[in-house]
Motif scaffolding. Sequence first.
Motif, short mmCIF file in Angstrom:
data_model
loop_
_atom_site.label_atom_id
_atom_site.label_comp_id
_atom_site.label_asym_id
_atom_site.label_seq_id
_atom_site.Cartn_x
_atom_site.Cartn_y
_atom_site.Cartn_z
N LEU A 150 0.97 2.50 14.63
CA LEU A 150 0.83 1.38 13.71
C LEU A 150 0.36 0.16 14.49
N ILE A 151 -0.65 -0.52 13.97
CA ILE A 151 -1.12 -1.77 14.57
C ILE A 151 -0.26 -2.89 14.01
N HIS A 152 0.63 -3.44 14.82
CA HIS A 152 1.55 -4.46 14.32
C HIS A 152 0.84 -5.78 14.04
N THR A 153 -0.14 -6.11 14.88
CA THR A 153 -0.89 -7.36 14.68
C THR A 153 -2.37 -7.06 14.80
N ARG A 204 -8.04 7.13 4.79
CA ARG A 204 -7.26 6.73 3.63
C ARG A 204 -8.07 5.76 2.78
N GLY A 205 -8.17 6.07 1.51
CA GLY A 205 -8.94 5.22 0.61
C GLY A 205 -8.23 3.92 0.33
N GLY A 206 -8.99 2.86 0.05
CA GLY A 206 -8.41 1.59 -0.32
C GLY A 206 -8.11 0.67 0.86
N MET A 207 -8.00 1.20 2.06
CA MET A 207 -7.67 0.34 3.20
C MET A 207 -8.84 -0.54 3.59
N THR A 208 -10.06 -0.08 3.34
CA THR A 208 -11.23 -0.91 3.62
C THR A 208 -11.12 -2.24 2.91
N SER A 215 0.84 -1.19 0.00
CA SER A 215 0.00 0.00 0.00
C SER A 215 0.88 1.25 0.00
N ASP A 216 0.23 2.43 0.10
CA ASP A 216 0.99 3.68 0.16
C ASP A 216 1.24 4.11 1.60
N VAL A 217 0.82 3.28 2.58
CA VAL A 217 1.11 3.54 3.99
C VAL A 217 1.71 2.27 4.58
N GLU A 218 2.31 2.41 5.76
CA GLU A 218 3.06 1.29 6.33
C GLU A 218 2.16 0.14 6.77
N GLY A 219 0.90 0.42 7.01
CA GLY A 219 -0.01 -0.63 7.45
C GLY A 219 -1.27 0.00 7.99
N LEU A 220 -1.91 -0.69 8.92
CA LEU A 220 -3.13 -0.21 9.54
C LEU A 220 -2.78 0.56 10.80
N TYR A 221 -3.34 1.76 10.94
CA TYR A 221 -3.03 2.63 12.07
C TYR A 221 -4.23 2.78 12.99
N THR A 222 -3.96 3.26 14.20
CA THR A 222 -5.04 3.51 15.16
C THR A 222 -5.79 4.79 14.85
N GLY A 223 -5.27 5.60 13.95
CA GLY A 223 -5.89 6.85 13.53
C GLY A 223 -5.31 7.25 12.20
N PRO A 224 -5.61 8.45 11.71
CA PRO A 224 -5.04 8.89 10.44
C PRO A 224 -3.51 8.78 10.48
N PRO A 225 -2.89 8.22 9.47
CA PRO A 225 -1.43 8.08 9.48
C PRO A 225 -0.69 9.40 9.65
N SER A 226 -1.33 10.49 9.22
CA SER A 226 -0.69 11.81 9.34
C SER A 226 -0.75 12.35 10.77
N ASP A 227 -1.60 11.75 11.61
CA ASP A 227 -1.74 12.20 12.99
C ASP A 227 -0.56 11.66 13.81
#
Length: 726
Positions: free
Chosen positions: A213-216, A236-240, A196-208
Amino acid sequence: MTEIDPSRVFARDVKRIVVKVGTAVVTGKGGRLALGRLGAICEQLAELNSDGFEVILVSSGAVGLGRQRLRYRQLVNSSFADLQKPQMDLDGKACAGVGQSSLMAYYETMFDQLDVTVAQMLVTDSSFRDKDFRKQLSETVKAMFRMRVIPVFNENDAISTRRAPYKDSTGIFWDNDSLAALLSLELKADLLILLSDVEGLYTGPPSDPNSKLIHTFIKEKHQDEITFGEKSKLGRGGMTAKVKAAVNAAYGGIPVIITSGFAAENISKVLRGLRVGTLFHQDAHLWAPVVDTTSRDMAVAARESSRKLQALSSGDRKKILLDIANALEANEKTIKAENDLDVAAAQEAGYEESLVARLVMKPGKISSLAASVRQLAEMEDPIGRVLKKTQVADDLILEKTSSPIGVLLIVFESRPDALVQIASLAIRSGNGLLLKGGKEAFRSNAILHKVITDAIPKTVGGKLIGLVTSREEIPDLLKLDDVIDLVIPRGSNKLVSQIKNSTKIPVLGHADGICHVYVDKSCNLAMAKRIVSDAKLDYPAACNAMETLLLHKDLEQNGFLNDIIFVLQSKGVTLYGGPRASAKLNIPETKSFHHEYSSKACTVEIVEDVHGAIDHIHQHGSAHTDCIVTEDSEVAKIFLHQVDSAAVFHNASTRFSDGFRFGFGAEVGISTSRIHARGPVGVEGLLTTRWIMRGKGQVVDGDNGIVYTHKDLPVLKRTEAVENGI
């Protein structure tokens, strides 16, 4: 520096990999191909292909690339007047057709430069409804693997009957993320990587900056906490689509990692077991708590549960321990399987042999642990025992009684069996417990914690024993001196020192296990050989194993020096000498007497006599366990009375310094502290005292009208007290 994650080590053994690249990775600004980024990904895939991996690439980006090309062509073919008119939206399916050929042309050119052949595989949702198609797909892909061809899949959007991608989510798959998940399951892949264009799934907006980062990803924990789309907290679009696809694949048995396609070598990092991106795994719920709680919440919950435990009858507390013993035996295969994974991961990660040895749960270990738990259950109930009874005045009785300390924080390394011992001791002594084990044993600790807490009745609650899963939580816990009553670290000198320097909470434990065996000139030589061999070789990684062998100087005359050296060396023990021993025995000189080998190695030194041995022990020892082997009772008496260690033995192996062998049932650790408990710490070491007074309306009133008697009264045994209704 990215660290090795024990939960990711399985990635080192994968063979068949599906890699999906998203549109944001494939294209850059203006919709053009991101040539550098895509080229780096192709290089990683080509290298995997040459190393024998079976690689499947699922690529998005055709629609965006086609739209960019058609807009450019439209611009070139338009007059100035045409450009003044409103521009019509381009047909998405036409964009897909144009972009697909351009995208595949790039892959062919790039992989050709890397000496790899690729094959275009366009599929539609309807294709997968045909069993014959699915069978043929599998056979074709297998044939490509045999020829080292990388198949490149994409949904054939140009002829798809789907109404609107990302909105029409009907069918077998509905976008390239779900296609990648479907292919992973259909083709029995070992791993799916979604770039993806971000490192993974985050607990909030990646820019915040407050987002983490949610490791697991844990479905039970995160599924309802995170929303996507227009109401997405992540923005972020596409993460859904990625999360939905990842969950489907993971719970179908295919591990998934969502990570950034922008970062260099992320694919190879994933395959090295490094912690990058977000892992989706069907067993993730076993590795971490489902509900987020703060350190204080855990400690408070443990205290509340401990009070419920203390309110139970002695019989009910005993039953909890018996249920835990039964549960351990019933789940032995599952526990062993998780432990085997930890051991394999530790060996793969290159951990020291002594650490791996402590990590292994050998055959029979579960039965042994269950037996120790049952032994604890059968012991006299330690809570509320009357230790002293005093008549303060007429009809005014004071009792000193045993009482739980409160909430314990135990930090331990490597040995998962320690978790069982500690938990059972905490329950027997009525204490709440927080446990933090080493990351190398996280699977073993997680399954043992689950088995034990599942056996605790709901009237007490599983929160009686909290499992701390993150090293980052330890500093917060060490600040909670108002809710945590005692810290017991079990591990290296470094660990114990760090904890002692980081908290105001009392700390009980030992930093080193530098145990000595002194062989006196008047020893029984055969006995001495047995004791020395056992003390070093019964379990070299244990803290009560011999690390220094002290020999009386006169033993050289009867040949014992050479005999004992031969015995140890013939059994694989590496020997290092002090200044006198290294010269006489021709062995390397040790760099330090204060050294815990925790392996098949030890230090040897020659001393003048028992007083020289005592001086050496006091100067270089750790006050853990020390032993003398002698037939001279006067010499033994001097050693036993003057050696200032937690445990001092005469003609017995240092390996006996153990709570189970002492008859405690188990131990929470061995303490070299001089306050509170010392030596192996069993139930007694986890208790404190409180005072119970019973009167008949007495008041102090300036001590007028009261006659203090302070008379000691006999203390009845618990059975006698019950029989007398007390």
